[in-house]
Design a protein around this motif. Structure first.
Motif, PDB file in Angstrom:
ATOM      1  N   ILE A 288     -27.653 -33.414   9.441  1.00  0.00           N
ATOM      2  CA  ILE A 288     -27.262 -32.203  10.182  1.00  0.00           C
ATOM      3  C   ILE A 288     -28.031 -32.118  11.500  1.00  0.00           C
ATOM      4  N   PHE A 289     -29.328 -32.416  11.448  1.00  0.00           N
ATOM      5  CA  PHE A 289     -30.184 -32.405  12.638  1.00  0.00           C
ATOM      6  C   PHE A 289     -29.677 -33.424  13.672  1.00  0.00           C
ATOM      7  N   ALA A 290     -29.358 -34.632  13.200  1.00  0.00           N
ATOM      8  CA  ALA A 290     -28.849 -35.687  14.092  1.00  0.00           C
ATOM      9  C   ALA A 290     -27.504 -35.286  14.702  1.00  0.00           C
ATOM     10  N   SER A 291     -26.704 -34.522  13.931  1.00  0.00           N
ATOM     11  CA  SER A 291     -25.399 -34.065  14.442  1.00  0.00           C
ATOM     12  C   SER A 291     -25.563 -33.079  15.587  1.00  0.00           C
ATOM     13  N   VAL A 292     -26.563 -32.200  15.478  1.00  0.00           N
ATOM     14  CA  VAL A 292     -26.833 -31.234  16.556  1.00  0.00           C
ATOM     15  C   VAL A 292     -27.189 -31.996  17.835  1.00  0.00           C
ATOM     16  N   VAL A 293     -28.035 -33.021  17.681  1.00  0.00           N
ATOM     17  CA  VAL A 293     -28.430 -33.857  18.832  1.00  0.00           C
ATOM     18  C   VAL A 293     -27.197 -34.562  19.400  1.00  0.00           C
ATOM     19  N   THR A 294     -26.420 -35.190  18.509  1.00  0.00           N
ATOM     20  CA  THR A 294     -25.242 -35.961  18.930  1.00  0.00           C
ATOM     21  C   THR A 294     -24.225 -35.082  19.641  1.00  0.00           C
ATOM     22  N   PHE A 295     -23.949 -33.898  19.084  1.00  0.00           N
ATOM     23  CA  PHE A 295     -22.927 -33.036  19.689  1.00  0.00           C
ATOM     24  C   PHE A 295     -23.380 -32.398  20.999  1.00  0.00           C
ATOM     25  N   SER A 296     -24.703 -32.185  21.162  1.00  0.00           N
ATOM     26  CA  SER A 296     -25.169 -31.672  22.452  1.00  0.00           C
ATOM     27  C   SER A 296     -24.947 -32.740  23.533  1.00  0.00           C
ATOM     28  N   ILE A 297     -25.203 -34.003  23.172  1.00  0.00           N
ATOM     29  CA  ILE A 297     -24.988 -35.115  24.121  1.00  0.00           C
ATOM     30  C   ILE A 297     -23.486 -35.379  24.289  1.00  0.00           C
ATOM     31  N   TYR A 298     -22.750 -35.220  23.201  1.00  0.00           N
ATOM     32  CA  TYR A 298     -21.292 -35.387  23.227  1.00  0.00           C
ATOM     33  C   TYR A 298     -20.653 -34.349  24.153  1.00  0.00           C
ATOM     34  N   GLY A 299     -21.180 -33.098  24.081  1.00  0.00           N
ATOM     35  CA  GLY A 299     -20.692 -32.021  24.944  1.00  0.00           C
ATOM     36  C   GLY A 299     -20.966 -32.314  26.401  1.00  0.00           C
ATOM     37  N   PHE A 300     -22.160 -32.874  26.684  1.00  0.00           N
ATOM     38  CA  PHE A 300     -22.522 -33.259  28.057  1.00  0.00           C
ATOM     39  C   PHE A 300     -21.578 -34.332  28.573  1.00  0.00           C
TER      40      PHE A 300
END
Length: 592
Positions: A288-300
């Motif tokens: 879940i933690f890695a997903s938050v990181v991934t989606f913040s970068i994905y959003g960028f």
């Protein structure tokens, strides 16, 4: 005298080893993809349910078996019943297959890490063509990150039939990756126990740094909103539940024999129930933690691409219709497009084919997993960050730590049964056995560094373990509950830890978990049958994109062999044991 079994220096070392093994690349590149595919925040519901009914109980079962029997997978299951030796053999075979291809990911991580020190990053721009008149044609049709991955890293062939030569640069990186693994496992638990502190903790440090950076990126909130907005209708989708169960199953590394091997080096009184809960909860929290990181970068990345698309359309319309600079903006674009289409229909129709349809939602909807996410999507985002070299070094160093941590578990699953075997360990020291296993794996792994190597990598990744592991863990659960006996196992656990077995564990082991595994097994089997001809994604250099092709007959034969070679170990070894026992009984029978 028989040598005493090596032990972990502290219980904490054992927990770190399990975390380092379980928390791997799947947490970073598969779980975010599943969130994206199956309803964002709503996917957490089936995921947490499957963790409770499948993940925790089966992890505890494997740790308890390893700690009770104090042997690797083959010896542990042989102790429960001589007919079950095949379960351990199947685990070793699957772990061997996994080690063969998994370390190639570490080789790629090394390759990208070495290139991360260049300015500009080599995947940030397309190279010029041979005539120096423009950019490389293949790169222009694709993207610079795709070009660097498919052409510079893999030098991929157009199909699996065209094997090509071994690429010496990835081959050297693979040798380096195996050398690193060998140094980590050289002295067994003594050396592995020290390494796991780094391989388990460093990825969290990098993820935390990335989280802070990710949340400050322009457009990060778009990605996070996309992730956390639940699509509740997905809860009625059976595939969401099946994928949640599969992700839990494979993420914890059940069935490979690694957890049994690690637990066999514990003190018999170790509280493995507490450790099973800690490891499974930490593993899921990391996803879940890695997903938050991934989606913040994905959003960028999605916002950057969306805004770049808008700017190209604005520039095209401004130049085509001689509009005043700054007149056309993202906010009035649709309104002005409508006006131009009605006021200048013929001119607008000429320009219209060049106008791209820019959509932030479609950018966010592009679901990518595996190597595509790690080596294309992430690098796409990194190249647009400030001080991109630093973020690239951190990212690929984290991938390397995650990969090496998982490799320590994979090799332990192979080495522990081998070093436990008196027939082998009496002739060869532990260091020689470790070296031999690494050398054989590295030599076979060279197949994945050929021009068609990525296609073979996908075959191993998709088919080497799925059905085999489900069958292995099903047999393990049934063996403990109904062959060894749940009451007997419960009394063993009470004697070891002084703790009574809770009704929850007994209910999961005896009924819920086996039924769940059977349903998963049936789903995957029917899915393979229903799919018909198996297909793969091949890189077409002329189009600069992936195309779908059918596997040739020999590739299908190898897929069948991969699945059969591990699953057939269980019945074949049981049959062999039965025949040898009957023959022995016949030899010792009194003669008339």
């Amino acid at each position: 005298m028989e040598k005493a079994r090596p032990l972990w220096a502290t219980p904490l070392q054992f927990v770190f080893a399990c975390i380092s093994y379980a928390v791997g690349l799947g947490n970073v590149w598969r779980f975010p993809y599943l969130c994206q595919m199956y309803g964002g925040g709503s996917f957490l519901v089936p995921y947490i349910v499957m963790l409770i009914v499948e993940g925790m109980p089966l992890l505890y079962l494997e740790l308890a078996v390893g700690q009770r029997m104090r042997q690797g997978s083959i010896g542990a299951w042989r102790t429960i019943s001589p007919y079950l030796s095949g379960v351990g053999v199947a685990s070793v075979v699957v772990s061997f297959f996994l080690s063969m291809y998994y370390n190639v990911i570490n080789a790629w991580a090394f390759w990208y890490l070495f290139h991360s020190f260049q300015d500009p990053l080599p995947w940030s721009v397309c190279p010029v063509n041979g005539n120096r008149t423009g950019y490389d044609e293949e790169c222009e049709k694709a993207t610079s990150t795709q070009y660097f991955w498919y052409r510079k890293t893999l030098n991929i062939s157009p199909s699996i039939q065209e094997n090509g030569a071994v690429q010496w640069e990835p081959a050297l990186c693979l040798i380096l990756a195996w050398l690193l693994v060998y140094l980590c496992i050289l002295r067994g638990t003594e050396s592995t126990g020290k390494v796991v502190y780094f391989t388990a903790s460093l990825p969290y440090c990098v993820l935390l740094i990335y989280l802070i950076r990710g949340l400050t990126l322009h457009g990060a909130t778009n990605g996070l909103a996309y992730m956390f907005t639940p699509k509740m209708e997905q809860l009625a989708n059976p595939k969401a539940w099946i994928n949640a169960a599969t992700q839990i199953f494979f993420s914890l590394g059940l069935g490979f024999g690694s957890l049994i091997a690690f637990a066999s080096y514990n003190e018999p009184s170790n509280d493995c129930q507490k450790h099973a809960i800690i490891v499974s909860l930490l593993n899921s929290s990391t996803s879940i933690f890695a997903s938050v990181v991934t989606f913040s970068i994905y959003g960028f990345k999605a916002t950057f691409n969306y805004e770049s698309c808008l700017n190209k359309v604005i520039l095209l319309l401004t130049n085509s219709f001689d509009l005043e600079d700054g007149f056309l903006t993202a906010s009035n674009l649709e309104q002005v497009k409508g006006y131009l289409a009605s006021a200048y229909p013929s001119k607008y129709n000429e320009v219209f084919p060049q106008i791209k349809n820019c959509s932030l939602e479609s950018e966010l909807d592009t679901a990518v997993q595996g190597t595509g996410l790690a080596f294309i999507v992430y690098t796409e985002a990194i190249k647009n960050m400030e001080v991109s070299q630093l973020w690239s070094v951190l990212y690929f160093f984290m991938l390397l730590m995650l990969g090496i941590g998982s490799m320590l578990g994979n090799t332990a699953a192979i080495l522990t049964p081998l070093t436990d075997s008196k027939a082998i360990s009496s002739y060869l020291p532990k260091e020689a056995i470790s070296g031999l296993v690494c050398f054989i794996n590295c030599a076979i792994g060279m197949v994945f560094t050929t021009e068609a190597g990525n296609y073979w990598f996908d075959i191993f990744n998709d088919y080497a373990a799925t059905l085999s592991l489900l069958l292995i863990v099903l047999v393990e659960t049934v063996a403990v509950c109904y062959l060894y006996g749940l009451r007997r196992f419960e009394s063993d656990l009470r004697a070891m830890t002084g703790r009574k077995l809770n009704w929850y564990w007994k209910a999961m082991w005896a009924g819920v978990s086996p039924l769940l595994i059977v349903s998963l097994f049936v789903f995957y089997l029917s899915d393979y049958i229903m799919t018909g001809t198996l297909r793969y994604q091949a890189w077409d250099a002329s189009q600069g994109q992936l195309v779908t092709k059918d596997y040739p007959p020999y590739a299908l034969a190898i897929i069948g062999l991969l699945v059969a070679s591990s699953t057939m170990c269980i019945p074949l070894v049981a049959l062999g044991t039965f025949i040898t026992r009957r023959l022995k009984r016949g030899d010792t029978a009194p003669r008339a």
